[in-house]
Scaffold this motif. Sequence first.
Motif, PDB file in Angstrom:
ATOM      1  N   UNK A   1      26.394  38.192   1.692  1.00 48.92           N
ATOM      2  CA  UNK A   1      26.418  39.593   2.123  1.00 48.92           C
ATOM      3  C   UNK A   1      27.462  39.790   3.219  1.00 48.92           C
ATOM      4  N   UNK A   2      27.858  41.026   3.396  1.00 46.74           N
ATOM      5  CA  UNK A   2      28.798  41.369   4.467  1.00 46.74           C
ATOM      6  C   UNK A   2      28.092  41.254   5.820  1.00 46.74           C
ATOM      7  N   UNK A   3      28.841  40.917   6.848  1.00 50.94           N
ATOM      8  CA  UNK A   3      28.273  40.836   8.194  1.00 50.94           C
ATOM      9  C   UNK A   3      27.855  42.211   8.674  1.00 50.94           C
ATOM     10  N   UNK A   4      26.774  42.231   9.410  1.00 46.34           N
ATOM     11  CA  UNK A   4      26.250  43.474   9.987  1.00 46.34           C
ATOM     12  C   UNK A   4      27.026  43.769  11.266  1.00 46.34           C
ATOM     13  N   UNK A   5      27.321  45.029  11.482  1.00 42.49           N
ATOM     14  CA  UNK A   5      28.052  45.442  12.685  1.00 42.49           C
ATOM     15  C   UNK A   5      27.080  46.067  13.684  1.00 42.49           C
ATOM     16  N   UNK A   6      27.154  45.612  14.917  1.00 42.01           N
ATOM     17  CA  UNK A   6      26.301  46.159  15.966  1.00 42.01           C
ATOM     18  C   UNK A   6      26.674  47.621  16.205  1.00 42.01           C
ATOM     19  N   UNK A   7      25.688  48.487  16.089  1.00 40.00           N
ATOM     20  CA  UNK A   7      25.908  49.915  16.310  1.00 40.00           C
ATOM     21  C   UNK A   7      26.028  50.713  15.025  1.00 40.00           C
ATOM     22  N   UNK A   8      26.062  50.059  13.885  1.00 33.21           N
ATOM     23  CA  UNK A   8      26.223  50.727  12.588  1.00 33.21           C
ATOM     24  C   UNK A   8      24.894  51.370  12.173  1.00 33.21           C
ATOM     25  N   UNK A   9      24.658  52.565  12.699  1.00 33.32           N
ATOM     26  CA  UNK A   9      23.373  53.244  12.480  1.00 33.32           C
ATOM     27  C   UNK A   9      23.156  53.718  11.046  1.00 33.32           C
ATOM     28  N   UNK A  10      24.223  54.030  10.334  1.00 31.22           N
ATOM     29  CA  UNK A  10      24.065  54.520   8.954  1.00 31.22           C
ATOM     30  C   UNK A  10      24.283  53.411   7.917  1.00 31.22           C
ATOM     31  N   UNK A  11      24.450  52.174   8.380  1.00 33.88           N
ATOM     32  CA  UNK A  11      24.540  50.987   7.507  1.00 33.88           C
ATOM     33  C   UNK A  11      25.668  51.058   6.480  1.00 33.88           C
ATOM     34  N   UNK A  12      26.781  51.717   6.844  1.00 35.25           N
ATOM     35  CA  UNK A  12      27.888  51.828   5.891  1.00 35.25           C
ATOM     36  C   UNK A  12      28.961  50.758   6.106  1.00 35.25           C
ATOM     37  N   UNK A  13      28.742  49.886   7.074  1.00 34.50           N
ATOM     38  CA  UNK A  13      29.704  48.817   7.335  1.00 34.50           C
ATOM     39  C   UNK A  13      30.862  49.223   8.222  1.00 34.50           C
ATOM     40  N   UNK A  14      30.894  50.483   8.639  1.00 30.07           N
ATOM     41  CA  UNK A  14      31.955  51.003   9.504  1.00 30.07           C
ATOM     42  C   UNK A  14      31.328  51.574  10.770  1.00 30.07           C
TER      43      UNK A  14
END
Length: 193
Positions: A101-114
Amino acid sequence: MVKEQADNKVYLRMIYLISILIPLVVAFLIYFPAKLGLAGDWVKLLPGLHATVNSLTVLTLVAAFISIKKGNIKLHRTFMFASLFLGVLFLLSYVLYHSSVESVKFGDLNFDGELSEEELLKAGTSRTVYLVILASHILLSILVVPFVLFAFYYALTNQIERHKKIVKFTYPVWLYVSITGVIVYFLIKPYYF
């Protein structure tokens, strides 16, 4: 004596090779654009497993320290082998997760990877704190691998003075890496799918 020296060279080369290969393989699997396609609901459980394994590693490292301070070498070895086993288990699971899976980004509230500007603003300084802890965790986890392997090698080959010397640095770093692994998990947990 000659065979022993040749064996030692083989083991030392293995330690160097493993110490170089681990970060290279992990980086490759994380940044390689194609994933293994093993994604499923079970993969989502792996970050929690990582935190559990890191927590157990903290406990076994502390128990090993207490055991050796009490002079119980046999129990110390048992806890250290448990710590090593947990480290290998963590590494295998970590590689499996990040290659799936793609790494999770801290702060990505809508889970879109950006991360949008709004998400960055909402994350605020907590994102900086997270990134500093994460950076120290990753850097030290890479640096500690050869020291852990040498510590085990020295202990197993009965080079106790060398073992004692190297663990003065290795033990606190390994403990720090394990503790920060748990902290990193709980900081980023809200941003997992």
